[in-house]
Scaffold this motif. Structure first.
Motif, mmCIF file in Angstrom:
data_model
loop_
_atom_site.group_PDB
_atom_site.id
_atom_site.type_symbol
_atom_site.label_atom_id
_atom_site.label_comp_id
_atom_site.label_asym_id
_atom_site.label_seq_id
_atom_site.Cartn_x
_atom_site.Cartn_y
_atom_site.Cartn_z
ATOM 1 N N THR A 164 0.845 -1.186 0.000
ATOM 2 C CA THR A 164 0.000 0.000 0.000
ATOM 3 C C THR A 164 0.879 1.233 0.000
ATOM 4 O OG1 THR A 164 -0.158 0.331 2.403
ATOM 5 C CG2 THR A 164 -1.649 -1.286 1.409
ATOM 6 N N GLN A 165 0.364 2.304 -0.585
ATOM 7 C CA GLN A 165 1.090 3.560 -0.513
ATOM 8 C C GLN A 165 0.118 4.725 -0.605
ATOM 9 O OE1 GLN A 165 3.865 4.593 -3.544
ATOM 10 N NE2 GLN A 165 2.426 4.386 -5.237
ATOM 11 N N ASN A 166 0.510 5.815 0.033
ATOM 12 C CA ASN A 166 -0.229 7.054 -0.075
ATOM 13 C C ASN A 166 0.263 7.819 -1.292
ATOM 14 O OD1 ASN A 166 -1.657 6.594 2.342
ATOM 15 N ND2 ASN A 166 0.065 7.361 3.536
ATOM 16 N N PRO A 167 -0.537 8.704 -1.850
ATOM 17 C CA PRO A 167 -0.070 9.494 -2.996
ATOM 18 C C PRO A 167 1.200 10.251 -2.663
ATOM 19 C CG PRO A 167 -2.434 9.754 -2.704
ATOM 20 C CD PRO A 167 -1.933 8.992 -1.517
ATOM 21 N N ILE A 168 2.014 10.501 -3.671
ATOM 22 C CA ILE A 168 3.342 11.088 -3.440
ATOM 23 C C ILE A 168 3.268 12.522 -2.924
ATOM 24 C CG2 ILE A 168 4.440 9.608 -5.163
ATOM 25 C CD1 ILE A 168 4.371 11.937 -7.104
ATOM 26 N N GLU A 169 2.079 13.158 -3.011
ATOM 27 C CA GLU A 169 1.965 14.508 -2.479
ATOM 28 C C GLU A 169 1.905 14.534 -0.957
ATOM 29 O OE1 GLU A 169 0.603 14.317 -6.598
ATOM 30 O OE2 GLU A 169 -0.059 13.294 -4.782
ATOM 31 N N MET A 170 1.668 13.369 -0.334
ATOM 32 C CA MET A 170 1.589 13.334 1.115
ATOM 33 C C MET A 170 2.976 13.539 1.715
ATOM 34 S SD MET A 170 -1.650 12.756 1.467
ATOM 35 C CE MET A 170 -1.846 12.316 3.194
ATOM 36 N N GLU A 171 3.046 14.203 2.874
ATOM 37 C CA GLU A 171 4.340 14.495 3.487
ATOM 38 C C GLU A 171 5.025 13.220 3.968
ATOM 39 O OE1 GLU A 171 4.065 17.349 6.564
ATOM 40 O OE2 GLU A 171 3.186 18.910 5.301
ATOM 41 N N GLY A 172 6.349 13.230 3.923
ATOM 42 C CA GLY A 172 7.143 12.127 4.459
ATOM 43 C C GLY A 172 7.131 10.867 3.634
ATOM 44 N N THR A 173 6.966 10.993 2.323
ATOM 45 C CA THR A 173 6.958 9.813 1.467
ATOM 46 C C THR A 173 8.043 9.929 0.402
ATOM 47 O OG1 THR A 173 5.333 10.753 -0.064
ATOM 48 C CG2 THR A 173 4.483 9.466 1.791
ATOM 49 N N TYR A 174 8.447 8.775 -0.129
ATOM 50 C CA TYR A 174 9.423 8.699 -1.217
ATOM 51 C C TYR A 174 8.743 8.003 -2.401
ATOM 52 C CZ TYR A 174 12.684 9.339 2.711
ATOM 53 O OH TYR A 174 13.334 9.796 3.832
ATOM 54 N N ALA A 175 8.647 8.687 -3.508
ATOM 55 C CA ALA A 175 7.973 8.112 -4.672
ATOM 56 C C ALA A 175 8.685 6.845 -5.128
ATOM 57 C CB ALA A 175 7.936 9.130 -5.807
ATOM 58 N N LEU A 176 7.917 5.810 -5.465
ATOM 59 C CA LEU A 176 8.524 4.584 -5.977
ATOM 60 C C LEU A 176 9.160 4.859 -7.338
ATOM 61 C CD1 LEU A 176 5.825 1.840 -5.249
ATOM 62 C CD2 LEU A 176 7.866 2.376 -3.929
ATOM 63 N N PRO A 177 10.394 4.423 -7.557
ATOM 64 C CA PRO A 177 11.022 4.609 -8.869
ATOM 65 C C PRO A 177 10.335 3.758 -9.929
ATOM 66 C CG PRO A 177 12.404 3.239 -7.469
ATOM 67 C CD PRO A 177 11.288 3.729 -6.610
ATOM 68 N N GLU A 178 10.559 4.124 -11.189
ATOM 69 C CA GLU A 178 9.905 3.427 -12.299
ATOM 70 C C GLU A 178 10.230 1.932 -12.298
ATOM 71 O OE1 GLU A 178 11.524 6.232 -12.540
ATOM 72 O OE2 GLU A 178 10.031 7.680 -13.228
ATOM 73 N N ALA A 179 11.480 1.576 -11.988
ATOM 74 C CA ALA A 179 11.883 0.169 -12.016
ATOM 75 C C ALA A 179 11.098 -0.656 -11.005
ATOM 76 C CB ALA A 179 13.381 0.041 -11.731
ATOM 77 N N GLN A 180 10.746 -0.059 -9.880
ATOM 78 C CA GLN A 180 10.000 -0.812 -8.871
ATOM 79 C C GLN A 180 8.513 -0.852 -9.201
ATOM 80 O OE1 GLN A 180 11.598 -0.754 -5.101
ATOM 81 N NE2 GLN A 180 9.709 -0.977 -3.969
ATOM 82 N N ARG A 181 7.955 0.236 -9.697
ATOM 83 C CA ARG A 181 6.542 0.210 -10.106
ATOM 84 C C ARG A 181 6.319 -0.820 -11.207
ATOM 85 N NH1 ARG A 181 6.731 5.917 -10.488
ATOM 86 N NH2 ARG A 181 6.295 5.756 -12.707
ATOM 87 N N ASP A 182 7.314 -0.986 -12.078
ATOM 88 C CA ASP A 182 7.172 -1.911 -13.195
ATOM 89 C C ASP A 182 7.106 -3.361 -12.737
ATOM 90 O OD1 ASP A 182 6.999 -2.168 -16.060
ATOM 91 O OD2 ASP A 182 8.994 -3.071 -16.020
#
Length: 333
Positions: A164-182
């Motif tokens: 699970t993840q919160n949208p990247i606009e939420m504070e204190g998060t690190y966006a998943l890189p493309e390689a991991q989302r794939d």
């Protein structure tokens, strides 16, 4: 056998009895999960498609809509090993994969498996961990194995990560890189329930946690057997070509900076097989690809700045591709 090419001659299809077992097992699991996640049958269906396609599920949405509840309910519905990891900024890779510890009595290092050594792994708020810790999952997601100190350890089947993840606009998060989302087969957003479903949830859940009453309705051995059967679902050459054309079309659009990868094509075919089996067929039709296209492809696409400015979403782009690429004519058999 490569799942993308299995049973292409139509001879290795599973019998009606296999479909009956798959339907009954899927129905029981879905009913169990729906006791917790009220009014979201399509989200539950995509979760089952991902499970039968040997994939991993990314649940992305705002807090409080039931992301973790979906993951826990699916995990508790299957009698197999389950673990949960709460991702935080201070979590280390070894906290996920395991670590080798020196044993003074034997004079050797012993490997202590981490929580990833389970059939179903629930990763809560995966984008709250640092990129270094997130990367610990890359090998697990793709190769179903873990390498620690030059030693490689296989993960038991079935193996599914529900993150699970919160949208990247939420504070204190690190966006998943493309390689991991794939590496995630599908992504779903639960969304807010309609008023009737929310009212039912208040009536049933306000004074009691439905997760506490969930009991397994299937087991790991049954899931493994059903996965093997889904691999034999027939997909005609024209339908396979159609899947390739859909993925290739995303790489040619001007509003896309990064299109679907060849791995996305494989995941699209595997998900379509699972969707066909859940629909009661032992062969894939183009509608199966249409049903799973957005959950499988949208999270892999990177849009251009101009597309974002025009308020275009990845879902809009996938829908446009489905309308643009000609549908193959003729029999799916």
């Amino acid at each position: 056998m490569d799942p993308a090419g299995a049973a292409t001659d139509g001879l290795a299809r599973f019998p009606a009895a296999g479909l009956d077992e798959l339907h009954e097992t899927a129905r029981r699991i879905a009913a169990n999960v729906e006791r917790v996640l009220v009014g979201k049958p399509e989200v539950i269906r995509i979760a089952l498609v991902t499970l039968l396609a040997e994939g991993h599920l990314l649940v992305e949405d705002v807090p409080g809509v039931g992301k973790t509840s979906l993951a826990k309910a699916l995990a508790r519905s299957i009698d197999c090993t389950v673990s949960r990891v709460q991702f935080t900024p201070d979590l280390m890779p070894s906290d996920v994969t395991g670590v080798s510890i020196y044993n003074r009595q034997t004079g050797e290092f012993e490997f202590r498996p981490g929580p990833v050594f389970a059939n179903i792994v629930v990763g809560d708020e995966i984008n709250r961990a640092s990129p270094k810790t997130q990367s610990a999952l890359l090998e697990c997601l793709e190769e179903h194995q873990v390498t620690v100190d030059t030693s490689t350890y296989r993960l038991d089947a079935p193996f599914m990560v529900i993150a699970t993840q919160n949208p990247i606009e939420m504070e204190g998060t690190y966006a998943l890189p493309e390689a991991q989302r794939d590496r995630f087969t599908t992504r779903v957003s639960i969304g807010y329930p309609d008023q009737e479903a929310e009212l039912a949830m208040v009536d049933e859940h306000a004074g009691h946690d439905p997760l506490a009453d969930l009991t397994p309705v299937s087991d790991g051995a049954t899931v493994r057997r059903l996965i093997e059967k889904v691999r034999t679902v027939h997909i005609a050459p024209e339908v396979r070509r159609y899947a390739v054309d859909l993925a290739a079309a995303t790489r040619q659009l001007p509003e896309i900076r990064l299109g679907a990868s060849p791995r996305a094509t494989l995941h699209l075919v595997r998900a379509a097989r699972a969707q066909a089996a859940l629909s009661g067929r032992d062969y894939v039709v183009p509608d199966d690809l249409h049903t799973v296209a957005v959950p499988v492809l949208a999270h892999r696409l990177v849009l251009t700045t101009e597309a974002h400015a025009a308020r275009r979403s990845a879902t809009d782009v996938v829908q446009a591709v489905l309308h643009r690429v000609p549908v193959p004519q003729g029999s799916a058999r």
